[in-house]
Each structure stands twice: as structure tokens, then as C-alpha cells.
Design an enzyme around this catalytic site. Structure first.
Site, PDB file in Angstrom:
ATOM      1  N   SER A 176      64.947  -7.355  90.575  1.00 16.55           N
ATOM      2  CA  SER A 176      65.903  -7.862  91.560  1.00 16.55           C
ATOM      3  C   SER A 176      65.790  -9.382  91.690  1.00 16.55           C
ATOM      4  O   SER A 176      65.880 -10.070  90.682  1.00 16.55           O
ATOM      5  CB  SER A 176      65.653  -7.144  92.902  1.00 16.55           C
ATOM      6  N   ASP A 341      71.989   2.420  89.507  1.00 10.68           N
ATOM      7  CA  ASP A 341      71.934   1.223  90.372  1.00 10.68           C
ATOM      8  C   ASP A 341      73.365   0.771  90.699  1.00 10.68           C
ATOM      9  O   ASP A 341      74.082   0.277  89.839  1.00 10.68           O
ATOM     10  CB  ASP A 341      71.161   0.107  89.644  1.00 10.68           C
ATOM     11  N   HIS A 371      68.944   1.116  92.767  1.00  6.23           N
ATOM     12  CA  HIS A 371      68.284  -0.177  92.626  1.00  6.23           C
ATOM     13  C   HIS A 371      66.793  -0.090  92.963  1.00  6.23           C
ATOM     14  O   HIS A 371      65.973  -0.738  92.325  1.00  6.23           O
ATOM     15  CB  HIS A 371      68.983  -1.177  93.556  1.00  6.23           C
TER      16      HIS A 371
HETATM   17  N1  LIG Z   1      63.676  -2.833  98.399  1.00  7.64           N
HETATM   18  C1  LIG Z   1      63.724  -4.065  97.703  1.00  7.64           C
HETATM   19  C2  LIG Z   1      65.079  -4.148  97.109  1.00  7.64           C
HETATM   20  C3  LIG Z   1      65.685  -5.463  96.886  1.00  7.64           C
HETATM   21  O1  LIG Z   1      65.246  -5.983  95.723  1.00  7.64           O
HETATM   22  C4  LIG Z   1      63.385  -5.216  98.617  1.00  7.64           C
HETATM   23  O2  LIG Z   1      63.487  -5.041  99.832  1.00  7.64           O
HETATM   24  O3  LIG Z   1      62.951  -6.266  98.155  1.00  7.64           O
END
Ligand SMILES: N[C@@H](CCO)C(=O)O
Ligand SMILES: CC(=O)SCCNC(=O)CCNC(=O)[C@H](O)C(C)(C)COP(=O)(O)OP(=O)(O)OC[C@H]1O[C@@H](n2cnc3c(N)ncnc32)[C@H](O)[C@@H]1OP(=O)(O)O
Length: 392
Positions: A176, A341, A371
Site C-alpha cells: 500500500s 483488492d 487490500h
Molecule cells: N490496514 C492497512 C491498509 C492500508 O494500507 C492500514 O491501515 O495501513
């Protein structure tokens, strides 16, 4: 049918019983495993004054070898931090967030690698961010904190590499927001990275991703407790905790999948009569839980800085496009997408791989958790990363 499992906690967005939205680590708090690097005059892309003095909080595991070729940088995601590995405890709100990939016997192994991870600039887990004291007056930066970009964050990480004597990372990897930084490393410092691991990320943030972030930012800004971002010194404890919890509810929905939520919760009623406004479906209780939990460990102003960094991310900005920006990177790339995702769909990864060129492949994993699969459903990802790392 009423759900079993976690009881519905009435401390949801409406009740006002959430913790304050200032759950930031601040100087003087227990440091845990953190180490700190002072960085003078970090150039910022968008700051009129051009630079910021930053203290970067980081953690390391393992040893840098004599050849200095075993360093791995693990870049955390949106609400993550430097605590990749290790238990919760004083200074650490939770246990390490990537035990499936990082640890003895894992793909990234402190017995073989020198593992480094830092909290991003603007974050709230040790690195200088909006909750930290402003050097001019000692009050929290709050609304005065600059709007940092992914490039700024990577610029700070490069200073950390300099300080640790790492000329070249064997691997920079992250999910991410961490994947955005891995790509930015390849564009900004192509000679300093042997391999990048880009997981659930994109070369340039799409309109859809900006849209979801926008709704979350509005939730925070519209909370009367936000006070334009200067809520730290109020004595009634009324920070924008409801807005932050709502932002997390929106975000968490995008992190998971329609099919998964339906399979897990369906139309199950958790509390009360769902034909009245007091009733609550299990999925609503679940989201409220994740909203509440985030408020206990994150700061709303940092959350807004993370949204801004993601929104403005485009490795090709000012560089003639993504392909040109990445053309000097001669290392290897692992580009991973999860088939379910819905926030960073497989097509984003395909565009990213095309920008990397040299027939870069996309590894598409089948996983149910969308994701968040990099956190919740990691075994196949761990195998892919281990194979990639061995081939570097
Ligand atoms: N659950 C992850 C998802 C976003 O990348 C976070 O809160 O960083
Ligand atoms: C890369 C990084 O930097 S890490 C980023 C920061 N960390 C995160 O985002 C982690 C946030 N947590 C999560 O997203 C998830 O817990 C994951 C991804 C780690 C694991 O996913 P899963 O195993 O599917 O966990 P799930 O999403 O079901 O969440 C479990 C929690 O929901 C709670 N829950 C489940 N059903 C309900 C319900 N009906 N009502 C209320 N709460 C519920 C559980 O009690 C559990 O609570 P706990 O975490 O406080 O123990």
C-alpha cells in the site's frame, strides 16, 4: 439470528465514548525498540520554506554484513509504523505488523538481513508529525504541519540509509503506502536499490483512490472537534475522534471485499432490533470496532497527511511520466496484486509493471481479504517474496 463473538460496544461514533483522536507517540513517551535520527533541513516538495527539521523514528533487526549488501527496508502502510517485528509493550501499541513475512525463518530474516523500518514523516509513531511540539513555541504543530508527499518521506528514508551506512538496499518492500514508497525509491534513487517489492500499490494514485480518501478527509474535517487541526491543547478532550473513527470505517470497507463481508456477516443482527435506529447489524458493529480501535492508536492530523501523500503520489510527476521516471532503475521488481483488492485493483499493478518495463510481470494472488490480504492472508505472498528475495 443474533451474532456471537465480540459484543457490540456502545462506544461507537455517535456515543462520544471514543478515546481522543490524538493517539500519537510524543517525545517523552516510552520509546520501546525505537531509535531516532535527527535530520536537519529535509527538503519538502510543497513547503514554501523548503525544508523541515525531522526526527525519524526507526527500528532495526539483524546486522549489516561486512559487504553491506544485506540491508532490507520494510516500508509500512497507511496507518502502520516501524514496529514490523516484536511484541506489543511500552511504546508499542500493538505487536509487529508483518510477522508472516518478517522474522526468523521468514522471507525477510533477521538472521540473514539487516532489516530497517521507519515511521514516515508526518506520522504519529515517533517520527516528527503534527502532534509533536513546534520548535518556535513548544505547542503541537497541528494545522501548521506541512503537507508532505511520498517523495518527502522517501527523502527522509534516504537520509536514514546514509546514516546507517547503507549505500544500496538489497530490497525495499512495502504494501500500500509502503509500495508507493518502494516505487518512489526506484525513481528517486535508482542506483541505491537492488530490488523493489510493490504490493497492492500503484505508480500513480487513481481518481477512485483519491475519491475514497476525500470522503475520509471530509469525515475528519467536519467533526466539530477538529478545530481546523488545532485540537491538541483543548481541555475538554474533544478531538475529532468521531470523524477519525468514521474515516476508518469508510477506509476499512475498502480494505476488505463485498464477498468477504457478506460471507462473514451477512444480514446477521448484532444488537437490538434492526427495524429501529437502535438496531445494529454485525457488519456495522465490526466497522465500529475498527473505527474505535484506530482512534486508540492514531492521530487525525497524521491521517490527513497520509491521505495527502497518497493523493499526490505519482512517480512520473515532473519527470515526464512514470515510465521515464523509472527508466533508470535497473534492479528487479516484484509487483503483487490481490485479485479481490477493490482499492488497488489488478489493473493498477499492470500499469505499474508496464511503467517499470523490461517485461516486468504482475503476480496476482488469490486471496479473500482484498487490500488487507497482505496483513490477513499472507502465506502465498510470503512464498512469492521469499522466491523473489532469493533471486536478487
Ligand atoms: N490496514 C492497512 C491498509 C492500508 O494500507 C492500514 O491501515 O495501513
Ligand atoms: C502494513 C502496516 O503498516 S499495518 C497497518 C496497520 N494495521 C492495521 O491496519 C491492522 C488493522 N487490523 C486489521 O485490519 C485486521 O485485524 C487484520 C488485517 C490485521 C487481520 O484481519 P482479520 O484477521 O480478518 O481480522 P478482522 O478484520 O476480523 O478484525 C478482527 C477484530 O474485529 C473484531 N470483530 C469481529 N467481528 C466483530 C463484530 N461483529 N463486532 C465487533 N467487533 C468484531 C474482533 O473481535 C477483532 O478485534 P481485535 O482486533 O480487537 O482483537
Amino acid at each position: 439470528m443474533a451474532a456471537t463473538g465480540a459484543p457490540w460496544a456502545p462506544a461507537d461514533i455517535a456515543s462520544g465514548e471514543l478515546p481522543r483522536a490524538t493517539a500519537a507517540w510524543r517525545p517523552g513517551d516510552p520509546v520501546g525498540r525505537r531509535q531516532f535520527l535527527d535530520i536537519a533541513s529535509l527538503p519538502l516538495e510543497a513547503d514554501a520554506r523548503g525544508a523541515l527539521d525531522v526526527t525519524l523514528a526507526y527500528e532495526t533487526w539483524g546486522e549489516l554484513n561486512a559487504a553491506r549488501d544485506n540491508a532490507v527496508y520494510v516500508a509500512h502502510a497507511f496507518t502502520g509504523d516501524s514496529h514490523v517485528l516484536g511484541p506489543a509493550g511500552p511504546g508499542h501499541a500493538g505487536p509487529g505488523w508483518w510477522p508472516g513475512l518478517v522474522g526468523p525463518g521468514r522471507a525477510i530474516d533477521p538472521d540473514r538481513h539487516f532489516i530497517v523500518s521507519a515511521n514516515v514523516v508526518g506520522g504519529c509513531q515517533g517520527t516528527t508529525g503534527p502532534a509533536h511540539p513546534h520548535p518556535d513555541d513548544g505547542h503541537a504543530w497541528g494545522s501548521r504541519f506541512p503537507w508532505v508527499t511520498v517523495r518527502d518521506m522517501v527523502g527522509a528514508e534516504a537520509r536514514l540509509a546514509d546514516a546507517l551506512g547503507i549505500d544500496r538496499w538489497r530490497l525495499v518492500i512495502g504494501p500500500s503506502l509502503g509500495g508507493l514508497r518502494a516505487l518512489e525509491w526506484a525513481a528517486s534513487f535508482p542506483d541505491r536499490v537492488q530490488g523493489i517489492g510493490v504490493i497492492g500499490a500503484t505508480a500513480a494514485t487513481t481518481a477512485d483512490q483519491i475519491a475514497w480518501g476525500s470522503a475520509q478527509a471530509h469525515a475528519i474535517r467536519l467533526d466539530p472537534g477538529f478545530r481546523g487541526g488545532d485540537y491538541y491543547d483543548v481541555d475538554d478532550g474533544a478531538g475529532p475522534h468521531r470523524g477519525l473513527a468514521l474515516a476508518r470505517e469508510i477506509a476499512h470497507t475498502t480494505y476488505r471485499t463485498s464477498a468477504e463481508l457478506d460471507a462473514r456477516f451477512g444480514r446477521t443482527v448484532q444488537h437490538g432490533d434492526p427495524l429501529t435506529p437502535d438496531g445494529q447489524f454485525a457488519v456495522q458493529s465490526y466497522l465500529a470496532h475498527h473505527g474505535t480501535k484506530l482512534v486508540g492508536r492514531f492521530d487525525a492530523n497524521s491521517y490527513l497527511r497520509m491521505i495527502h501523500a497518497v493523493d499526490t503520489h505519482d512517480v512520473g510527476r515532473g519527470r515526464g511520466g512514470a515510465a521515464h521516471a523509472l527508466s533508470a532503475f535497473a534492479g528487479q521488481a516484484l509487483v503483487v496484486a490481490v485479485d479481490s483488492d477493490r482499492l488497488y485493483p489488478v489493473d493498477d499493478a499492470r500499469r505499474t509493471a508496464a511503467a517499470l518495463g523490461r517485461d516486468t510481470a504482475v503476480t496476482v494472488l488469490e486471496a479473500a481479504s482484498g487490500h488487507d490480504s497482505f496483513l490477513a492472508d499472507w502465506p502465498e505472498l510470503a512464498q512469492e517474496v521469499a522466491a523473489f528475495e532469493r533471486g536478487l
